[in-house]
Design a protein around this motif. Structure first.
Motif, mmCIF file in Angstrom:
data_model
loop_
_atom_site.group_PDB
_atom_site.id
_atom_site.type_symbol
_atom_site.label_atom_id
_atom_site.label_comp_id
_atom_site.label_asym_id
_atom_site.label_seq_id
_atom_site.Cartn_x
_atom_site.Cartn_y
_atom_site.Cartn_z
ATOM 1 N N PRO A 106 0.811 -1.230 0.000
ATOM 2 C CA PRO A 106 0.000 0.000 0.000
ATOM 3 C C PRO A 106 0.842 1.277 0.000
ATOM 4 N N ASN A 107 2.141 1.158 0.292
ATOM 5 C CA ASN A 107 2.977 2.360 0.342
ATOM 6 C C ASN A 107 3.852 2.565 -0.884
ATOM 7 N N SER A 108 3.705 1.688 -1.867
ATOM 8 C CA SER A 108 4.532 1.786 -3.077
ATOM 9 C C SER A 108 3.658 1.957 -4.306
ATOM 10 N N VAL A 109 4.178 2.666 -5.286
ATOM 11 C CA VAL A 109 3.529 2.664 -6.593
ATOM 12 C C VAL A 109 3.831 1.326 -7.265
ATOM 13 N N VAL A 110 2.788 0.662 -7.737
ATOM 14 C CA VAL A 110 2.929 -0.601 -8.464
ATOM 15 C C VAL A 110 2.584 -0.329 -9.931
ATOM 16 N N MET A 111 3.607 -0.459 -10.794
ATOM 17 C CA MET A 111 3.410 -0.213 -12.225
ATOM 18 C C MET A 111 3.191 -1.550 -12.926
ATOM 19 N N ILE A 112 2.080 -1.678 -13.627
ATOM 20 C CA ILE A 112 1.831 -2.875 -14.424
ATOM 21 C C ILE A 112 1.981 -2.474 -15.900
ATOM 22 N N ASP A 113 3.025 -2.992 -16.507
ATOM 23 C CA ASP A 113 3.357 -2.648 -17.897
ATOM 24 C C ASP A 113 2.633 -3.645 -18.804
ATOM 25 N N GLU A 114 1.523 -3.202 -19.377
ATOM 26 C CA GLU A 114 0.651 -4.100 -20.149
ATOM 27 C C GLU A 114 0.834 -3.948 -21.658
ATOM 28 N N ALA A 115 2.074 -3.844 -22.100
ATOM 29 C CA ALA A 115 2.327 -3.674 -23.534
ATOM 30 C C ALA A 115 1.653 -4.771 -24.370
ATOM 31 N N VAL A 131 -6.897 -2.623 -15.277
ATOM 32 C CA VAL A 131 -7.549 -1.309 -15.223
ATOM 33 C C VAL A 131 -8.720 -1.303 -14.231
ATOM 34 N N ARG A 132 -9.455 -2.419 -14.155
ATOM 35 C CA ARG A 132 -10.622 -2.457 -13.264
ATOM 36 C C ARG A 132 -10.240 -2.265 -11.791
ATOM 37 N N LEU A 133 -8.963 -2.450 -11.457
ATOM 38 C CA LEU A 133 -8.516 -2.288 -10.066
ATOM 39 C C LEU A 133 -8.176 -0.836 -9.719
ATOM 40 N N ILE A 134 -8.140 0.039 -10.724
ATOM 41 C CA ILE A 134 -7.732 1.433 -10.479
ATOM 42 C C ILE A 134 -8.611 2.130 -9.427
ATOM 43 N N PRO A 135 -9.949 1.985 -9.475
ATOM 44 C CA PRO A 135 -10.759 2.663 -8.444
ATOM 45 C C PRO A 135 -10.463 2.169 -7.027
ATOM 46 N N LYS A 136 -9.971 0.940 -6.922
ATOM 47 C CA LYS A 136 -9.742 0.327 -5.612
ATOM 48 C C LYS A 136 -8.343 0.617 -5.070
ATOM 49 N N TYR A 137 -7.364 0.806 -5.941
ATOM 50 C CA TYR A 137 -5.968 0.970 -5.498
ATOM 51 C C TYR A 137 -5.381 2.265 -6.061
ATOM 52 N N ASP A 138 -5.138 3.227 -5.185
ATOM 53 C CA ASP A 138 -4.610 4.511 -5.677
ATOM 54 C C ASP A 138 -3.102 4.450 -5.924
ATOM 55 N N ASN A 139 -2.493 3.266 -5.679
ATOM 56 C CA ASN A 139 -1.065 3.095 -5.956
ATOM 57 C C ASN A 139 -0.817 2.311 -7.241
ATOM 58 N N LEU A 140 -1.873 2.072 -8.021
ATOM 59 C CA LEU A 140 -1.752 1.265 -9.249
ATOM 60 C C LEU A 140 -1.631 2.159 -10.486
ATOM 61 N N LEU A 141 -0.605 1.913 -11.273
ATOM 62 C CA LEU A 141 -0.473 2.591 -12.557
ATOM 63 C C LEU A 141 -0.373 1.521 -13.642
ATOM 64 N N VAL A 142 -1.296 1.558 -14.590
ATOM 65 C CA VAL A 142 -1.309 0.610 -15.709
ATOM 66 C C VAL A 142 -0.766 1.332 -16.945
ATOM 67 N N ILE A 143 0.185 0.701 -17.627
ATOM 68 C CA ILE A 143 0.801 1.339 -18.794
ATOM 69 C C ILE A 143 0.554 0.477 -20.029
ATOM 70 N N GLN A 144 0.026 1.093 -21.071
ATOM 71 C CA GLN A 144 -0.214 0.365 -22.320
ATOM 72 C C GLN A 144 0.375 1.136 -23.507
ATOM 73 N N THR A 145 0.329 0.529 -24.662
ATOM 74 C CA THR A 145 0.931 1.121 -25.853
ATOM 75 C C THR A 145 0.059 0.841 -27.071
ATOM 76 N N LEU A 146 0.158 1.696 -28.092
ATOM 77 C CA LEU A 146 -0.509 1.431 -29.364
ATOM 78 C C LEU A 146 0.415 0.711 -30.342
#
Lengths: 353, 353
Positions: free
Chosen positions: A173-182, A192-207
């Motif tokens: 809960p004290n760390s930013v958790v980056m999920i690289d979803e290339a 992405v559905r976990l974003i409202p629940k976890y304010d430490n979650l960053l999801v990264i995607q690409t085109l």
């Protein structure tokens, strides 16, 4: 080396991307590009936007962020866009990590993470995959200054479930958790559905992969508005306009073409699964992939030998001369015809060796 | 602010670019864009390149670097390209500067330099312009860890001669001297000719102003191959592909269109000089500009008042609320018609106040 280089410049070991061919005609299965061209509507949008090139782009790319937000049922404030997901990863290091606390990522993963850590002077600790090359969520519960998980992982292609991702989030809960979803669109489930629940979650995607736009350089990050604001502060301290007008226009059009997106990504998954079967019949161990590539190791012939022989036969794949994976090849899923050519060539090579 | 932000993120004061208009019809003289569209050949090259967007761009943009090298009689190894000159400036800080030695730049100059210094934790010392808002080369002889000079300077528009640049280079053999020539094509003389003589000189230019491509995001740096290599190392530790395929194609085409370039930049210089005369007749002090903008101060009416009244009249200019320049307006040179409209409106505003 040069006396004008900073000590940092001297210390760097830059990332080496997969080879781009110049002129020669190769079957190119080495950089995880999509075998399908982007849809016509993307090209049309780019051509239309080329009329306004004398003007700066909108610095925050609001229309694109709105378009992505709609696509993921988020708000614009929960979306950051960048010049490829690599640039966004690069912004995350100074935005969220301090150099006194080591961040965690797997020992086998996208090799750029280490490179960023050196550039931004952030300590890191490698967390080993298990013997089946899987990420074990429970190993990411040790003290840390941040976590990066590629999901599906690269170059293995193995994907964690949402429940497994949630174990990591809950325990940090004290760390930013980056999920690289290339590679997430090739069979995994986005976090992405976990974003409202976890304010430490960053999801990264690409085109670059599932949307066939590697040449346009557009990536995005999704997360709590406050994490997005941190990225925006870094960006606006580095380069006000990282996305050009054409990239913005093409990316917006891409998100309006979801039928094409669904059709092409499903085709790639089907070809991947057929290719995996054919490779297994040729004596390859094939890690279970939810990406647009396969990570494979032959029972008898060294990966390095196969790599060279495929190249001689006009087929480029990727070989990593690194601990634990130096007997594997990473093979991008091309067209059905590309993969038939690959199998035919491999059958000949294996028969001869 | 947020508990997940790094201490660096909290410390930043990001750069604020000039406003981009959304929908409203303004005469836009606030971000130094070129009033002329890029030549047709640039648009055609971009449209052609849009066929290959599924593939990554060539990571080192060799063809573009060759094209720029030819244009400046240099070799490819003496050319670096980036996503706008802002990105290149951003790479220069970690490439060449250490955080123990202060770098020098003028007290009044491109305000992004301070922002980079904060982001990359590099100390700086401001060197005051003289009372006529001129850079004095002899004030850049004090001990330093690097020097940045915008030439012509922004937002003054005043340009140093090559002889003056050479005084700075000669006196700083142990520092990298960056000459930011974003506006050089509007009447100044580039320092490129000094590159063979000074291995500490880096010249930075952009396609955003004189080549009408602000929306495409392409800048370049010219200098000794070893300085270029340092920038390449930083880039490849941050983002392998900073220029997309369309930007590369458009930029190459731009350097093949030198007739159009010559014609449009001369037209802008002619309109600038006419506008300067007209403004002087209205009671403005006009600093001598070799850029595509004028920096002006009225003898009677405060700049802030004029800024607001022009905006109300549908004309956007730039106002900086900063010491020494808070009674000036920066006015971009638009079309001849834009500038006639500006003068007509200013005459009315001044008559009324």
């Amino acid at each position: 080396m040069n006396r004008y280089w900073s000590s940092l410049t001297k210390s760097l070991q830059p990332y080496i991307p997969g080879e781009q061919t110049k002129g020669q005609s190769f079957i190119k299965l080495n950089t995880n590009e999509n075998p399908f061209s982007p849809p016509r509507a993307v090209i049309d949008a780019i051509n239309k936007a080329s009329c306004d090139l004398r003007l700066y782009p909108p610095p925050e790319a609001d229309f694109l962020r709105e378009s992505i937000a709609t696509n993921f049922s988020l708000t614009k404030d929960e979306v950051f866009v960048g010049n490829g997901s690599d640039e966004i990863l690069g912004f995350c290091f100074p935005a969220f990590f301090e150099n006194d606390k080591p961040i965690l990522f797997p020992d086998i993963t996208y090799s750029f993470y280490k490179v960023y850590a050196t550039l931004f002077k952030v300590n890191y600790k490698l967390v080993p995959l298990d013997d089946e090359y899987r990420i074990v969520p429970e190993t990411f519960t040790q003290k840390n200054g941040g976590i990066i998980i590629a999901n599906p992982n690269a170059p293995t292609g193995i994907c964690l479930s949402i429940a497994e991702i949630e174990i990591i989030l809950k325990n940090n809960p004290n760390s930013v958790v980056m999920i690289d979803e290339a590679y997430i669109d090739f069979g995994g489930t986005t976090a992405v559905r976990l974003i409202p629940k976890y304010d430490n979650l960053l999801v990264i995607q690409t085109l670059s992969k599932s949307r066939s736009l590697a040449g346009l350089r557009v990536g995005f990050a999704l997360g709590n508005a406050s994490l997005i604001e941190a990225l925006t502060r870094i960006k606006n301290s580095f380069n006000s306009y990282t996305l050009d007008r054409l990239a913005i226009a093409g990316a917006i059009a891409s998100f309006n073409e979801n039928d094409y997106f669904e059709k092409t990504r499903k085709e790639i998954m089907a070809v991947r699964d057929e290719t995996a079967n054919a490779l297994q019949k040729l004596g390859f161990r094939v890690l279970p992939s939810k990406a647009n590539f396969l990570f494979v190791s032959h029972e008898r012939i060294a990966a390095k030998v196969l790599f060279a022989k495929l190249q001689a036969a006009g087929i480029l794949v990727r070989y990593f001369d690194a601990p634990r994976i130096d007997n594997f090849l990473r093979i991008t899923i091309g067209t059905a015809q590309d993969m038939r050519d690959l199998i035919v060539n491999l059958r000949m090579i294996i028969g001869r060796v």
